[in-house]
Design a protein around this motif. Structure first.
Motif, PDB file in Angstrom:
ATOM      1  N   MET A 196      27.158  38.849  43.015  1.00 37.92           N
ATOM      2  CA  MET A 196      26.261  38.039  42.204  1.00 37.92           C
ATOM      3  C   MET A 196      25.138  37.521  43.094  1.00 37.92           C
ATOM      4  SD  MET A 196      27.170  34.689  39.906  1.00 37.92           S
ATOM      5  CE  MET A 196      28.640  35.491  39.402  1.00 37.92           C
ATOM      6  N   ALA A 197      23.953  37.560  42.582  1.00 39.82           N
ATOM      7  CA  ALA A 197      22.782  37.103  43.333  1.00 39.82           C
ATOM      8  C   ALA A 197      22.889  35.610  43.616  1.00 39.82           C
ATOM      9  CB  ALA A 197      21.511  37.401  42.545  1.00 39.82           C
ATOM     10  N   PRO A 198      22.516  35.195  44.836  1.00 38.03           N
ATOM     11  CA  PRO A 198      22.626  33.783  45.201  1.00 38.03           C
ATOM     12  C   PRO A 198      21.830  32.848  44.297  1.00 38.03           C
ATOM     13  CG  PRO A 198      22.024  35.116  47.110  1.00 38.03           C
ATOM     14  CD  PRO A 198      22.023  36.011  45.918  1.00 38.03           C
ATOM     15  N   THR A 199      20.790  33.352  43.649  1.00 42.71           N
ATOM     16  CA  THR A 199      19.960  32.495  42.806  1.00 42.71           C
ATOM     17  C   THR A 199      20.234  32.695  41.312  1.00 42.71           C
ATOM     18  OG1 THR A 199      18.206  34.142  42.852  1.00 42.71           O
ATOM     19  CG2 THR A 199      18.104  32.381  44.509  1.00 42.71           C
ATOM     20  N   SER A 200      21.258  33.446  40.997  1.00 42.95           N
ATOM     21  CA  SER A 200      21.599  33.698  39.604  1.00 42.95           C
ATOM     22  C   SER A 200      21.872  32.391  38.868  1.00 42.95           C
ATOM     23  CB  SER A 200      22.838  34.596  39.526  1.00 42.95           C
ATOM     24  OG  SER A 200      23.296  34.671  38.201  1.00 42.95           O
ATOM     25  N   GLU A 201      21.409  32.311  37.621  1.00 37.63           N
ATOM     26  CA  GLU A 201      21.609  31.092  36.831  1.00 37.63           C
ATOM     27  C   GLU A 201      23.072  30.848  36.498  1.00 37.63           C
ATOM     28  OE1 GLU A 201      19.090  30.657  33.428  1.00 37.63           O
ATOM     29  OE2 GLU A 201      17.325  31.333  34.525  1.00 37.63           O
ATOM     30  N   ILE A 202      23.869  31.904  36.485  1.00 39.63           N
ATOM     31  CA  ILE A 202      25.284  31.727  36.134  1.00 39.63           C
ATOM     32  C   ILE A 202      26.163  31.487  37.363  1.00 39.63           C
ATOM     33  CG2 ILE A 202      25.090  33.079  34.016  1.00 39.63           C
ATOM     34  CD1 ILE A 202      26.560  35.349  35.541  1.00 39.63           C
ATOM     35  N   ARG A 203      25.567  31.538  38.536  1.00 41.32           N
ATOM     36  CA  ARG A 203      26.350  31.366  39.764  1.00 41.32           C
ATOM     37  C   ARG A 203      27.108  30.037  39.802  1.00 41.32           C
ATOM     38  NH1 ARG A 203      24.492  31.189  46.044  1.00 41.32           N
ATOM     39  NH2 ARG A 203      26.596  31.006  46.868  1.00 41.32           N
ATOM     40  N   PRO A 204      26.490  28.905  39.498  1.00 38.83           N
ATOM     41  CA  PRO A 204      27.255  27.652  39.562  1.00 38.83           C
ATOM     42  C   PRO A 204      28.489  27.676  38.656  1.00 38.83           C
ATOM     43  CG  PRO A 204      24.919  27.179  39.339  1.00 38.83           C
ATOM     44  CD  PRO A 204      25.086  28.652  39.157  1.00 38.83           C
ATOM     45  N   THR A 205      28.325  28.154  37.439  1.00 41.43           N
ATOM     46  CA  THR A 205      29.447  28.200  36.509  1.00 41.43           C
ATOM     47  C   THR A 205      30.511  29.180  37.006  1.00 41.43           C
ATOM     48  OG1 THR A 205      27.969  27.648  34.690  1.00 41.43           O
ATOM     49  CG2 THR A 205      30.097  28.583  34.104  1.00 41.43           C
ATOM     50  N   ALA A 206      30.078  30.295  37.554  1.00 45.00           N
ATOM     51  CA  ALA A 206      31.025  31.285  38.073  1.00 45.00           C
ATOM     52  C   ALA A 206      31.829  30.704  39.236  1.00 45.00           C
ATOM     53  CB  ALA A 206      30.283  32.539  38.509  1.00 45.00           C
ATOM     54  N   GLU A 207      31.177  29.985  40.115  1.00 44.93           N
ATOM     55  CA  GLU A 207      31.881  29.379  41.243  1.00 44.93           C
ATOM     56  C   GLU A 207      32.843  28.288  40.770  1.00 44.93           C
ATOM     57  OE1 GLU A 207      29.712  28.339  44.747  1.00 44.93           O
ATOM     58  OE2 GLU A 207      28.560  30.205  44.696  1.00 44.93           O
ATOM     59  N   TYR A 208      32.397  27.495  39.817  1.00 44.39           N
ATOM     60  CA  TYR A 208      33.259  26.452  39.260  1.00 44.39           C
ATOM     61  C   TYR A 208      34.498  27.087  38.625  1.00 44.39           C
ATOM     62  CZ  TYR A 208      34.688  22.419  36.469  1.00 44.39           C
ATOM     63  OH  TYR A 208      35.407  21.392  35.910  1.00 44.39           O
ATOM     64  N   ASP A 209      34.296  28.146  37.848  1.00 41.48           N
ATOM     65  CA  ASP A 209      35.407  28.842  37.197  1.00 41.48           C
ATOM     66  C   ASP A 209      36.338  29.479  38.226  1.00 41.48           C
ATOM     67  OD1 ASP A 209      34.406  28.062  34.752  1.00 41.48           O
ATOM     68  OD2 ASP A 209      33.522  30.023  34.278  1.00 41.48           O
ATOM     69  N   ALA A 210      35.774  30.027  39.289  1.00 40.91           N
ATOM     70  CA  ALA A 210      36.593  30.618  40.352  1.00 40.91           C
ATOM     71  C   ALA A 210      37.476  29.554  41.009  1.00 40.91           C
ATOM     72  CB  ALA A 210      35.708  31.286  41.397  1.00 40.91           C
ATOM     73  N   ALA A 211      36.898  28.391  41.267  1.00 38.71           N
ATOM     74  CA  ALA A 211      37.669  27.299  41.862  1.00 38.71           C
ATOM     75  C   ALA A 211      38.783  26.854  40.910  1.00 38.71           C
ATOM     76  CB  ALA A 211      36.759  26.129  42.201  1.00 38.71           C
ATOM     77  N   THR A 212      38.479  26.782  39.626  1.00 43.45           N
ATOM     78  CA  THR A 212      39.483  26.388  38.630  1.00 43.45           C
ATOM     79  C   THR A 212      40.634  27.395  38.627  1.00 43.45           C
ATOM     80  OG1 THR A 212      37.819  25.269  37.292  1.00 43.45           O
ATOM     81  CG2 THR A 212      39.853  25.905  36.178  1.00 43.45           C
ATOM     82  N   ALA A 213      40.313  28.683  38.702  1.00 40.10           N
ATOM     83  CA  ALA A 213      41.353  29.712  38.746  1.00 40.10           C
ATOM     84  C   ALA A 213      42.206  29.563  40.010  1.00 40.10           C
ATOM     85  CB  ALA A 213      40.717  31.096  38.687  1.00 40.10           C
ATOM     86  N   LEU A 214      41.573  29.283  41.133  1.00 36.36           N
ATOM     87  CA  LEU A 214      42.320  29.098  42.375  1.00 36.36           C
ATOM     88  C   LEU A 214      43.227  27.868  42.305  1.00 36.36           C
ATOM     89  CD1 LEU A 214      39.507  30.066  44.871  1.00 36.36           C
ATOM     90  CD2 LEU A 214      41.675  31.286  44.549  1.00 36.36           C
ATOM     91  N   ILE A 215      42.781  26.842  41.623  1.00 33.53           N
ATOM     92  CA  ILE A 215      43.613  25.652  41.440  1.00 33.53           C
ATOM     93  C   ILE A 215      44.843  26.010  40.624  1.00 33.53           C
ATOM     94  CG2 ILE A 215      43.732  23.397  40.290  1.00 33.53           C
ATOM     95  CD1 ILE A 215      40.747  23.035  41.154  1.00 33.53           C
ATOM     96  N   MET A 216      44.653  26.784  39.576  1.00 33.48           N
ATOM     97  CA  MET A 216      45.786  27.195  38.748  1.00 33.48           C
ATOM     98  C   MET A 216      46.790  28.021  39.565  1.00 33.48           C
ATOM     99  SD  MET A 216      43.727  27.975  35.208  1.00 33.48           S
ATOM    100  CE  MET A 216      45.118  28.708  34.395  1.00 33.48           C
ATOM    101  N   LEU A 217      46.293  28.749  40.553  1.00 34.04           N
ATOM    102  CA  LEU A 217      47.153  29.549  41.431  1.00 34.04           C
ATOM    103  C   LEU A 217      47.685  28.733  42.618  1.00 34.04           C
ATOM    104  CD1 LEU A 217      45.025  32.825  41.494  1.00 34.04           C
ATOM    105  CD2 LEU A 217      47.196  32.447  40.283  1.00 34.04           C
ATOM    106  N   LYS A 218      47.291  27.480  42.697  1.00 34.13           N
ATOM    107  CA  LYS A 218      47.681  26.570  43.778  1.00 34.13           C
ATOM    108  C   LYS A 218      47.211  27.060  45.144  1.00 34.13           C
ATOM    109  CE  LYS A 218      51.411  24.650  41.131  1.00 34.13           C
ATOM    110  NZ  LYS A 218      52.718  24.082  41.092  1.00 34.13           N
ATOM    111  N   GLU A 219      46.051  27.668  45.142  1.00 37.47           N
ATOM    112  CA  GLU A 219      45.402  28.117  46.379  1.00 37.47           C
ATOM    113  C   GLU A 219      44.462  27.001  46.832  1.00 37.47           C
ATOM    114  OE1 GLU A 219      45.997  30.805  48.140  1.00 37.47           O
ATOM    115  OE2 GLU A 219      47.372  31.776  46.714  1.00 37.47           O
ATOM    116  N   TRP A 220      45.059  25.937  47.351  1.00 32.12           N
ATOM    117  CA  TRP A 220      44.339  24.695  47.615  1.00 32.12           C
ATOM    118  C   TRP A 220      43.187  24.859  48.587  1.00 32.12           C
ATOM    119  CZ3 TRP A 220      45.925  22.785  43.505  1.00 32.12           C
ATOM    120  CH2 TRP A 220      47.262  22.671  43.158  1.00 32.12           C
TER     121      TRP A 220
END
Length: 128
Positions: free
Chosen positions: A1-25
């Motif tokens: 994903m391009a560093p300046t993509s408009e969806i990047r913040p949401t994608a990163e937030y969602d990725a972090a949420t998924a990692l939390i669900m996996l307990k990948e602290w």
């Protein structure tokens, strides 16, 4: 994903949420902290702070979690959220063995919320 993509913040937030669900602290904390640094002023910043606090607490990093709960108190306009955040921060500092910070946070709590009547709330930070 391009560093300046408009969806990047949401994608990163969602990725972090998924990692939390996996307990990948550690990975979740890294992504959330990167989000905080890379997307200052983003509407999800407050949610990111809450997630970082949760991640650190679950990972046993009690002092770091306490610091994030203090940040929650400072960033929130909701008096109940602020009160709860300070109590949790003090408890976490106590569990971490940091007596000085425990006392500082409890003193701040009493200073801010000394009246049982929430209408009497005052925030010394706003006095400046």
């Amino acid at each position: 994903m391009a560093p300046t993509s408009e969806i990047r913040p949401t994608a990163e937030y969602d990725a972090a949420t998924a990692l939390i669900m996996l307990k990948e602290w550690e990975q979740a904390a890294r992504i959330l902290n990167d989000f905080r640094n890379n997307f200052k002023g983003h509407p999800l910043q407050f949610e990111v702070t809450k997630k970082i606090a949760y991640v650190y607490r679950e990972d046993g990093k009690l002092s770091l979690a306490a610091t994030e709960f203090e940040r929650i108190e400072k960033e929130s306009d909701d008096i109940e959220v602020r009160q709860e955040a300070l109590v949790i921060a003090a408890e976490l500092y106590e569990q971490a063995g940091n007596v000085e910070q425990t006392l500082n946070v409890y003193r701040r709590y009493v200073s801010y919320f000394r009246s049982a009547d929430q209408h009497q709330y005052r925030n010394p930070q706003q006095d400046c």
